[in-house]
Design a protein around this motif. Structure first.
Motif, PDB file in Angstrom:
ATOM      1  N   LEU A  24     -49.996-103.353 -32.722  1.00 32.08           N
ATOM      2  CA  LEU A  24     -49.542-102.950 -31.394  1.00 32.08           C
ATOM      3  C   LEU A  24     -48.320-102.040 -31.465  1.00 32.08           C
ATOM      4  CD1 LEU A  24     -50.070-106.293 -29.453  1.00 32.08           C
ATOM      5  CD2 LEU A  24     -51.473-104.224 -29.380  1.00 32.08           C
ATOM      6  N   ARG A  25     -47.468-102.217 -32.446  1.00 33.47           N
ATOM      7  CA  ARG A  25     -46.316-101.315 -32.618  1.00 33.47           C
ATOM      8  C   ARG A  25     -46.758 -99.907 -32.972  1.00 33.47           C
ATOM      9  NH1 ARG A  25     -42.948-105.299 -36.101  1.00 33.47           N
ATOM     10  NH2 ARG A  25     -41.945-106.479 -34.462  1.00 33.47           N
ATOM     11  N   GLY A  26     -47.894 -99.770 -33.623  1.00 33.46           N
ATOM     12  CA  GLY A  26     -48.375 -98.474 -34.080  1.00 33.46           C
ATOM     13  C   GLY A  26     -49.220 -97.716 -33.064  1.00 33.46           C
ATOM     14  N   LEU A  27     -49.273 -98.178 -31.816  1.00 39.08           N
ATOM     15  CA  LEU A  27     -50.075 -97.499 -30.802  1.00 39.08           C
ATOM     16  C   LEU A  27     -49.367 -96.248 -30.301  1.00 39.08           C
ATOM     17  CD1 LEU A  27     -51.244-100.519 -28.585  1.00 39.08           C
ATOM     18  CD2 LEU A  27     -52.387 -99.512 -30.562  1.00 39.08           C
ATOM     19  N   ASP A  28     -50.129 -95.193 -30.077  1.00 39.04           N
ATOM     20  CA  ASP A  28     -49.538 -94.001 -29.464  1.00 39.04           C
ATOM     21  C   ASP A  28     -49.465 -94.228 -27.962  1.00 39.04           C
ATOM     22  OD1 ASP A  28     -52.139 -93.338 -28.483  1.00 39.04           O
ATOM     23  OD2 ASP A  28     -51.794 -91.224 -28.855  1.00 39.04           O
ATOM     24  N   GLU A  29     -48.907 -93.275 -27.226  1.00 36.05           N
ATOM     25  CA  GLU A  29     -48.691 -93.456 -25.793  1.00 36.05           C
ATOM     26  C   GLU A  29     -49.990 -93.641 -25.011  1.00 36.05           C
ATOM     27  OE1 GLU A  29     -45.799 -93.998 -24.183  1.00 36.05           O
ATOM     28  OE2 GLU A  29     -44.929 -94.017 -26.187  1.00 36.05           O
ATOM     29  N   GLY A  30     -51.034 -92.933 -25.364  1.00 28.87           N
ATOM     30  CA  GLY A  30     -52.314 -93.102 -24.687  1.00 28.87           C
ATOM     31  C   GLY A  30     -52.889 -94.493 -24.910  1.00 28.87           C
ATOM     32  N   GLU A  31     -52.762 -94.996 -26.127  1.00 33.86           N
ATOM     33  CA  GLU A  31     -53.249 -96.340 -26.439  1.00 33.86           C
ATOM     34  C   GLU A  31     -52.413 -97.398 -25.733  1.00 33.86           C
ATOM     35  OE1 GLU A  31     -55.121 -95.780 -30.880  1.00 33.86           O
ATOM     36  OE2 GLU A  31     -52.946 -96.010 -30.706  1.00 33.86           O
ATOM     37  N   ARG A  32     -51.114 -97.151 -25.614  1.00 33.18           N
ATOM     38  CA  ARG A  32     -50.259 -98.100 -24.889  1.00 33.18           C
ATOM     39  C   ARG A  32     -50.657 -98.178 -23.416  1.00 33.18           C
ATOM     40  NH1 ARG A  32     -44.368 -98.649 -27.350  1.00 33.18           N
ATOM     41  NH2 ARG A  32     -45.006 -98.765 -29.525  1.00 33.18           N
ATOM     42  N   GLY A  33     -51.020 -97.038 -22.848  1.00 35.30           N
ATOM     43  CA  GLY A  33     -51.505 -97.031 -21.468  1.00 35.30           C
ATOM     44  C   GLY A  33     -52.794 -97.825 -21.333  1.00 35.30           C
ATOM     45  N   LEU A  34     -53.677 -97.684 -22.308  1.00 32.81           N
ATOM     46  CA  LEU A  34     -54.927 -98.449 -22.325  1.00 32.81           C
ATOM     47  C   LEU A  34     -54.632 -99.943 -22.425  1.00 32.81           C
ATOM     48  CD1 LEU A  34     -58.037 -98.533 -22.503  1.00 32.81           C
ATOM     49  CD2 LEU A  34     -57.789 -98.262 -24.978  1.00 32.81           C
ATOM     50  N   PHE A  35     -53.693-100.321 -23.284  1.00 34.42           N
ATOM     51  CA  PHE A  35     -53.308-101.719 -23.437  1.00 34.42           C
ATOM     52  C   PHE A  35     -52.799-102.284 -22.110  1.00 34.42           C
ATOM     53  CE2 PHE A  35     -50.255-105.091 -24.173  1.00 34.42           C
ATOM     54  CZ  PHE A  35     -50.933-105.930 -25.033  1.00 34.42           C
ATOM     55  N   ARG A  36     -51.896-101.535 -21.456  1.00 39.24           N
ATOM     56  CA  ARG A  36     -51.346-102.004 -20.178  1.00 39.24           C
ATOM     57  C   ARG A  36     -52.451-102.174 -19.129  1.00 39.24           C
ATOM     58  NH1 ARG A  36     -47.121 -98.701 -21.824  1.00 39.24           N
ATOM     59  NH2 ARG A  36     -47.978 -96.887 -20.776  1.00 39.24           N
ATOM     60  N   ALA A  37     -53.341-101.195 -19.042  1.00 39.30           N
ATOM     61  CA  ALA A  37     -54.423-101.268 -18.053  1.00 39.30           C
ATOM     62  C   ALA A  37     -55.330-102.467 -18.324  1.00 39.30           C
ATOM     63  CB  ALA A  37     -55.228 -99.973 -18.067  1.00 39.30           C
ATOM     64  N   GLN A  38     -55.699-102.691 -19.572  1.00 38.71           N
ATOM     65  CA  GLN A  38     -56.563-103.822 -19.927  1.00 38.71           C
ATOM     66  C   GLN A  38     -55.853-105.143 -19.694  1.00 38.71           C
ATOM     67  OE1 GLN A  38     -59.800-104.009 -20.841  1.00 38.71           O
ATOM     68  NE2 GLN A  38     -59.608-106.215 -20.893  1.00 38.71           N
ATOM     69  N   HIS A  39     -54.579-105.202 -20.080  1.00 42.29           N
ATOM     70  CA  HIS A  39     -53.819-106.441 -19.893  1.00 42.29           C
ATOM     71  C   HIS A  39     -53.696-106.784 -18.408  1.00 42.29           C
ATOM     72  CE1 HIS A  39     -50.906-109.598 -20.569  1.00 42.29           C
ATOM     73  NE2 HIS A  39     -50.069-108.999 -19.727  1.00 42.29           N
ATOM     74  N   ASP A  40     -53.359-105.785 -17.580  1.00 42.62           N
ATOM     75  CA  ASP A  40     -53.216-106.019 -16.148  1.00 42.62           C
ATOM     76  C   ASP A  40     -54.541-106.422 -15.509  1.00 42.62           C
ATOM     77  OD1 ASP A  40     -50.553-105.371 -16.445  1.00 42.62           O
ATOM     78  OD2 ASP A  40     -50.743-103.359 -15.571  1.00 42.62           O
ATOM     79  N   SER A  41     -55.631-105.803 -15.931  1.00 40.99           N
ATOM     80  CA  SER A  41     -56.929-106.153 -15.343  1.00 40.99           C
ATOM     81  C   SER A  41     -57.375-107.544 -15.787  1.00 40.99           C
ATOM     82  CB  SER A  41     -57.992-105.104 -15.683  1.00 40.99           C
ATOM     83  OG  SER A  41     -58.249-105.071 -17.057  1.00 40.99           O
ATOM     84  N   SER A  42     -57.095-107.917 -17.033  1.00 40.81           N
ATOM     85  CA  SER A  42     -57.440-109.274 -17.491  1.00 40.81           C
ATOM     86  C   SER A  42     -56.632-110.323 -16.739  1.00 40.81           C
ATOM     87  CB  SER A  42     -57.176-109.411 -18.988  1.00 40.81           C
ATOM     88  OG  SER A  42     -58.028-108.592 -19.723  1.00 40.81           O
TER      89      SER A  42
END
Length: 185
Positions: free
Chosen positions: A154-172
């Motif tokens: 998770l530390r190695g995610l680029d900004e686009g991947e971090r946005g994907l993580f946030r969107a998935q986390h919020d939807s879950s």
């Protein structure tokens, strides 16, 4: 993307290696030689937006600069992504790694780089989705990634991947709340 998109602006600000094809007077400071002529065949790192403009502009048959692939898209990195996309610290290579890759692919016809980036995004997106869906639920059982490996990934995610993580986390999270309300009602 929008003209005012901060991610696009930051992507365009990333430096890429260029080789000057012509002597340019008074630009020696780009090569730590103030006030002198920048000689042809000098390699300099320039922001992507400037390098692109200099590479495509040219009144004569010769361009001012030749763009080279940035180190973050070098064959060594592509081989690492082919081997195991989840093990590569993409953020250390470039904060906007996939944005840089897309912009570079607009300038270069590199089928292999395109294929590697698309496959690594697919593999990493599935892993990101898994981490985001299970965030805050404790240790996963079975053959999953250990907690230490997950944090490093998770530390190695680029900004686009971090946005994907946030969107998935919020939807879950929203789905768990909704399911709790359905069970109560």
């Amino acid at each position: 993307m929008s003209y005012y998109d901060i991610d696009s602006i930051l992507t365009d600000a990333q430096k890429v290696p260029c080789t000057f094809e012509l002597d340019v007077p008074s630009l020696g400071y780009l090569d730590n030689n103030p006030g002198h002529t920048l000689k042809s065949s000098t390699r300099v790192d320039l922001p992507l937006w400037l390098a692109e403009m200099l590479a495509v502009s040219g009144a004569s048959s010769k361009t001012l600069v030749t763009l080279d692939l940035p180190p973050s898209l070098a064959p060594r990195v592509m081989n690492a992504l082919k081997a195991d996309p989840k093990s590569v610290d993409i953020r250390a290579l470039a904060q906007h790694f996939y944005g840089l890759g897309a912009r570079i692919l607009e300038l270069f016809e590199e089928e292999e780089v395109c294929d590697v980036l698309m496959e690594s995004w697919r593999v990493r997106a599935a892993e990101i989705s898994d981490h985001a869906s299970n965030a805050g639920q404790g240790q996963r059982g079975g053959g999953g990634v250990g907690a230490g490996d997950g944090v490093e990934f998770l530390r190695g995610l680029d900004e686009g991947e971090r946005g994907l993580f946030r969107a998935q986390h919020d939807s879950s999270k929203a789905m768990r709340v909704w399911m709790g309300e359905v069970k109560k009602g």
